[in-house]
Structure formats: structure tokens, C-alpha cells
Design a protein around this motif. Structure first.
Motif, mmCIF file in Angstrom:
data_model
loop_
_atom_site.group_PDB
_atom_site.id
_atom_site.type_symbol
_atom_site.label_atom_id
_atom_site.label_comp_id
_atom_site.label_asym_id
_atom_site.label_seq_id
_atom_site.Cartn_x
_atom_site.Cartn_y
_atom_site.Cartn_z
ATOM 1 N N TYR A 54 0.881 -1.179 0.000
ATOM 2 C CA TYR A 54 0.000 0.000 0.000
ATOM 3 C C TYR A 54 0.911 1.219 0.000
ATOM 4 C CZ TYR A 54 1.093 -0.325 5.003
ATOM 5 O OH TYR A 54 1.744 -0.433 6.212
ATOM 6 N N ASP A 108 3.695 4.386 8.522
ATOM 7 C CA ASP A 108 2.868 3.190 8.326
ATOM 8 C C ASP A 108 3.271 2.634 6.971
ATOM 9 O OD1 ASP A 108 0.875 1.326 7.850
ATOM 10 O OD2 ASP A 108 -0.747 2.582 8.630
ATOM 11 N N ASP A 130 2.095 -5.049 7.493
ATOM 12 C CA ASP A 130 1.456 -3.726 7.635
ATOM 13 C C ASP A 130 1.853 -3.202 9.019
ATOM 14 O OD1 ASP A 130 -0.245 -1.557 7.822
ATOM 15 O OD2 ASP A 130 -2.093 -2.729 7.877
ATOM 16 N N THR A 155 3.179 0.034 11.705
ATOM 17 C CA THR A 155 3.278 1.473 12.000
ATOM 18 C C THR A 155 4.148 1.692 13.238
ATOM 19 O OG1 THR A 155 1.012 1.712 11.203
ATOM 20 C CG2 THR A 155 1.961 3.600 12.329
ATOM 21 N N GLU A 179 -3.476 -2.185 16.136
ATOM 22 C CA GLU A 179 -2.958 -0.855 15.799
ATOM 23 C C GLU A 179 -3.731 0.280 16.472
ATOM 24 O OE1 GLU A 179 -3.785 0.288 11.635
ATOM 25 O OE2 GLU A 179 -4.395 -1.791 11.295
ATOM 26 N N GLU A 219 1.518 -0.236 15.276
ATOM 27 C CA GLU A 219 0.829 -1.345 14.606
ATOM 28 C C GLU A 219 1.741 -2.553 14.437
ATOM 29 O OE1 GLU A 219 -0.393 -0.465 10.553
ATOM 30 O OE2 GLU A 219 -1.789 -2.164 10.564
HETATM 31 MN MN MN Z 1 -0.953 0.224 8.589
#
Ligand code: MN
Ligand code: GLY
Ligand code: MN
Length: 440
Positions: free
Chosen positions: A211, A243, A254, A256, A379, A418
């Protein structure tokens, strides 16, 4: 870790599961397109291509358009592998890797050749994924039959050891890149320079990220999905929220992290949030609802708001009045895997009955009971978001807010921490913390 052996076991179980579901639902063949690139309107360029997640459940081929998997009730699955002769672009390389031996491979160089290798539509065919000019030739009823899809989505929550190993490796790569980004922040680089340091450490191009990186200096951390990575050099480096993830064999991390440039009240707030995040992970148990984890986290954050003299109310009353939502306005987390936000998070059972999040927490993406094999993020966040704070400047609770302190902390934006965790049997494994330790 022997990825070839893990993959072989993963595929064997996946085929057995999917074949069971096919029989139960009256299908004898699955047709799974990898997908086709989407063209920019009236232009001669495409958006970056990513293979469909149905396709990637079977093969670790993240960027192979115009290809098709055909799965029958027995025997090896067939893969129609599109490898055009092309001197304008780099064509896909020859099929290679531990997955190859498990498929009957048909390599085609012309799109016109694809159809002759596809199954007949005998009324027992299900096509899973995005439809295209090839699949529209089949009857409409074969496209993404809901009953079958729901059962597949339900099962997707339970990760195989191979899938967990992929998410673990993605975490290792991402943790290393996070450290490079933190160093760039400590050297007072711009968001764009930090973002580039992340990409360089990971060794990928922007479109290969799971992402768009969220790289925030100072007050930008209060924009939950800030993706601008500005080249502007701020006057001061107060805080840094990043992130950012990584992908291995189509499976994502994923992660953070939030940092303060100096000691002080914002650094203390980060430490308190870190403690709360770890306490939340410590409280994960098989059989517990993820919704309860989310609500308990609101109480933990409310306690922090009280302890740091941001709100002069008890933690219980803060949550009851909905004021923790002002500072923590998103869900605690989501399933993770082949998608950053993996499917099935709101399913109450395999038929696809939906268990919605509580009305007060509409953005919660995961409402299921925690079970062995599940992989998800934890998160929590605490932000100073002007748009959410403003209505309370005159509301019934306006005097409970410590506006002076809030105004002092606003330039720091906010905090999110996260991690990606997986439940192995009864044990909760924090893949992200392990990955950061291994990169020390
Ligand atoms: Mn994230
Ligand atoms: N990076 C998007 C999310 O945390 O869900
Ligand atoms: Mn997330």
C-alpha cells in the motif's frame, strides 16, 4: 525454514479444502483468472498490475496478467501461463520456483491461444475473481457464486504455516526498512527523503509496496492516511509516524511506528501507547471476540487521556460519553494476508452472515472470535485531529478537555503503533516485534 515443503503442504490442504467446497456446492471446476491490467482512460498506459488474490492463494505470482488457473476435482491444477513475445516491455520470466512442479503448465504467447485451454461451461463451473473478455463468454451464473465465495472467504482467516512464514518474512523486510526510515528521521530528512530511504532499504519500487507508504512528519500524523510524502523541509522535526509494509510471495506486512525527536511529554505519550498496545496483545486469547479487544483498548486509551491530563474524566465515563473516539477514531485492526485488509473480517459464519461492528465503532474491520491460525493487526492510535476536536470546543464536555495541552501537542500530530500477530495453537506470536528484534 523449508519454503518448498511448507508450500507443498499448503497447496495440498488448500486443494483438499477447495475441492470439498466445490463438491458441497455442486461444482466440478474452478477457473481463476489472474486479472488484466486496467488502462488509463483514453491513454496508452496501464495502472500498475497486481494479480487477483484468488490467484495468489495458489501461486506466488504477484504480477502475471492474462493467466488462468483451472482446478478440477482431482489431479494437478492447470496453469495457463501467458508469456507474450514482446520487445516493448519485459515479458514474464519462464516459470520457475518451488511451485512449478505442482502444476500442469501451459505457456502461451498469444492471447488468442488462451481460450482453447480453458474448460467447457457444463453448468458446474465457478469462475472466481474479476471478470474479463474471456470469462464473459461463460454463463453469468458461474461468476463468483456467492455461496462458494463466502465459504472460501471464511476459510481464508485460517492461515497455513506457509502463509504465516510469508507474512513473517514480509515483517522481517519491513522492519529493516522501518529502521532505515527512523535513521533518516533522526538525520532530519524530508518526508520524501525518508520515503525514498524506506524504498531503497526494501529494494523495491513504489508500485511494489503493499500500500502507499504513510510517512508523516509533525502534524501530518493527524491525517490517518496521509500519502503525500512531501519534499518540503519542515522548520522543526518534532515527531514521525510511518505506516509502511512489504510483500513476500504475495503476502503482506502492515506496520506502524511513531517516534519523537526529543524527550518530553509527546515521547512519554508514545511510551504509554506502546505499553497499552503490548498489554492489548497480551490479552489476546483463543475464544475472545476481537470486538472486546477493541472496546478494552478504548478503555486503555481513555486511561491514558486521563493520566496525561488531556481529559478530566474517569476512563469509564470517557468511553461512555464517546470521547475516546475523538482521539482514537479508527478500528483496532484487521485480518492480514494476501490482502492488507484480508477478507471475511465481518463474517459470523461460513455462509457469510454479517456480524457488524458496534454502532459506536463503525470503522472496526474485524468482529470475529479469535481462533488458532488467524493473523491480524493490532494498531491503536491517539491523534490530535482538529476536525474531530472542534465540535467539543463548545459541547457539553468542553470543560473536561485540557485545550491548552491539546494545542501544545497538536503540532506532533498523533501516534499509531501497529504490529502483525498470529495465533499459533494457543500461542500469540508477535511477528513484528520479533522482526524488529532480529534486525537489531
Ligand atoms: Mn498500517
Ligand atoms: N496501512 C493501512 C492500515 O493500517 O490498515
Ligand atoms: Mn493496518
Amino acid at each position: 525454514m523449508n519454503m518448498a515443503a511448507l508450500y507443498s503442504e499448503h497447496l495440498e490442504n488448500l486443494l483438499a479444502n477447495h475441492r470439498g467446497l466445490m463438491q458441497k456446492n455442486g461444482y466440478d471446476t474452478l477457473l481463476i483468472p489472474s486479472g488484466e491490467p486496467v488502462g488509463i482512460y483514453l491513454d496508452d498506459m496501464d495502472y500498475p498490475f497486481k494479480s487477483s488474490f484468488f490467484f495468489r492463494t495458489y501461486v506466488p505470482l504477484t504480477g502475471l496478467p492474462f493467466s488462468y488457473l483451472i482446478i478440477g476435482l482431482s489431479g494437478k491444477p492447470k496453469l495457463v501461463y501467458y508469456q507474450p513475445a514482446d520487445y516493448w516491455h519485459t515479458p514474464p520470466s519462464d516459470p520457475a520456483g518451488y511451485w512449478v512442479e505442482h502444476f500442469d503448465l501451459v505457456v502461451v504467447s498469444e492471447q488468442a491461444q488462451i481460450a482453447e485451454h480453458l474448460p467447457k461451461d457444463d453448468g458446474k463451473l465457478a469462475i472466481l475473481g474479476g471478470q474479463n473478455s474471456v470469462t464473459t463468454r461463460f454463463s453469468k451464473s458461474s461468476h463468483n457464486p456467492e455461496k462458494l465465495i463466502n465459504e472460501i472467504y471464511w476459510q481464508r482467516a485460517y492461515k497455513s504455516d506457509y502463509e504465516i512464514a510469508c507474512i513473517q518474512q514480509a515483517n522481517l523486510l519491513a522492519a529493516k526498512a522501518h529502521k532505515a526510515a527512523e535513521n533518516a528521521f533522526r538525520e532530519k530528512k524530508s518526508e520524501q527523503q525518508i520515503h525514498l530511504a524506506y524504498l531503497e532499504s526494501l529494494g523495491v519500487l513504489e508500485h511494489e509496496l503493499p500500500y502507499g507508504n504513510i510517512v508523516c512528519l509533525n502534524e501530518h500524523a493527524s491525517i490517518l492516511h496521509y500519502m503525500d510524502s512531501s519534499s518540503h523541509m519542515p522548520e522543526k522535526h518534532l515527531s514521525f509516524l510511518i505506516d509502511a509494509g512489504a510483500t513476500v510471495n504475495g503476502y503482506h506486512a502492515d506496520i506502524t511506528r511513531t517516534y519523537s525527536h526529543s524527550d518530553g511529554e509527546f515521547a512519554d505519550l508514545i511510551q504509554a501507547m506502546d505499553k497499552a498496545q503490548l498489554a492489548c496483545i497480551d490479552s489476546i486469547e483463543v475464544g475472545k471476540s476481537y470486538v472486546d479487544l477493541h472496546i478494552e483498548t478504548h478503555l486503555r486509551i481513555a486511561q491514558i487521556l486521563k493520566d496525561f491530563d488531556l481529559l478530566d474524566m474517569s476512563a469509564d465515563s470517557i468511553v461512555e460519553a464517546g470521547l475516546s473516539n475523538v482521539f482514537f477514531p479508527h478500528g483496532l485492526g484487521h485480518f492480514i494476508g494476501l490482502q492488507v485488509h484480508d477478507v471475511g473480517g465481518h463474517f459470523a459464519d461460513q455462509t457469510g452472515v454479517i456480524k457488524s461492528p458496534p454502532d459506536a465503532h463503525p470503522f472496526l474491520r474485524l468482529t470475529r472470535i479469535i481462533e488458532a491460525g488467524m493473523a491480524f493487526t493490532i494498531e491503536p492510535g491517539l491523534y490530535f485531529i482538529e476536525m474531530l476536536l472542534r465540535p467539543h470546543k463548545s459541547g457539553s464536555y468542553c470543560n473536561a478537555f485540557n485545550w491548552e495541552k491539546i494545542d501544545r501537542l497538536k503540532p506532533y500530530g498523533g501516534i499509531r503503533i501497529e504490529d502483525n500477530v498470529v495465533v499459533k495453537g494457543n500461542k500469540v506470536v508477535n511477528l513484528t516485534r520479533e522482526a524488529f528484534k532480529m534486525n537489531d
